[in-house]
Design an enzyme around this catalytic site. Sequence first.
Site: not given
Ligand code: ADP
Length: 319
Positions: A141, A193
């Site tokens: 996270e 986020t």
């Molecule tokens: P969500 O609530 O969908 O998790 P976030 O904005 O918190 O959305 O997280 C998505 C971010 O994390 C994106 O920038 C994405 O590129 C990055 N990321 C890196 N690895 C992963 C992964 N395995 N799965 C999802 N997002 C990823």
Amino acid sequence: MAPMNQWIKIKAPATVANMVCGFDILGFAVNSPYDEMEMRMVPYVENGPKIIIINIDQYNLPTDPEKNVAGAALNALLLEYEEQFSNTTIAFEVKINKLIKPGSGVGSSAASSAGAVVGANYLLGKPFTNDDLVRFAMNGEKVASGVKHADNIAPCIFGGVTLVRSIFPLEIIALPSPELHVTIVHPQIEVKTSDARSILKHQVLLKDAIKQWGNIAGLVAGLMKKDYDLIGRSLEDVIIEPVRSILIPGFDALKIACKKAGALGGGISGSGPSIFMLSKEKETALAVEAEMIKLYTGLGLAHHTYVTTINEKGVEVIN
Ligand code: ADP
């Protein structure tokens, strides 16, 4: 411990963080959508990678283990495993089939982090507790949003509804899961986020804080007592939602329409843009979905909807 090279399959559910009034502390897992993963342990080759990530979806997420949340979570787990349990080094290969769209606000990053550490723990013969796994997965996270938070990770690993009473030290409380139906709409707009966090005010009025902790206590009491009307009344956020909802077109009108269709209540899922609603009956959840589709079709905004239920199992390893 599982044999080297034996693949396992993992199902990692989407999660709804905050549950309206519990910013950063409450969350629940849902049965749909979920990510699919495959994982195996391979012998570590000197100077070779300890984590190999293979994406088998269309999202082009990073495969560098420092940048993919699954890699960051696994790195934290491996570090502690090597320190505590073993001098030998192992490596993990992870295939990710992402069915939860990244950035949609239903815990796409948490599903990868949580799925990876639950899978690794299974392969290693379960040396770690669920609390340990949450601690490792929070490193994912941090990669996704810059902050270690567990409101998606905890329900993804434990299943059901969880309360993160404290992060340092970590204290997670699994709450009773209500038999409720969940409707989710994901309007296809981008809400980062980091942006959704940066617009928040850092100070709150005492009168708002009183309302908020009344609602959080009411929601937790409603879950314990299975009092669905109390749950509905407590799904109110006077601190975060008024600020964040300006990032989501049609938010206020949608909430009014969904409640009129019979939903108990709901709000922004995580940092948005997805919105969720809870309903007692499946027919109501479907009527709520129809309102969501009507509103976003009217606004000319592409969207996805899900009608699902609360997932009580969390991440599952399937052999
Ligand atoms: P969500 O609530 O969908 O998790 P976030 O904005 O918190 O959305 O997280 C998505 C971010 O994390 C994106 O920038 C994405 O590129 C990055 N990321 C890196 N690895 C992963 C992964 N395995 N799965 C999802 N997002 C990823």
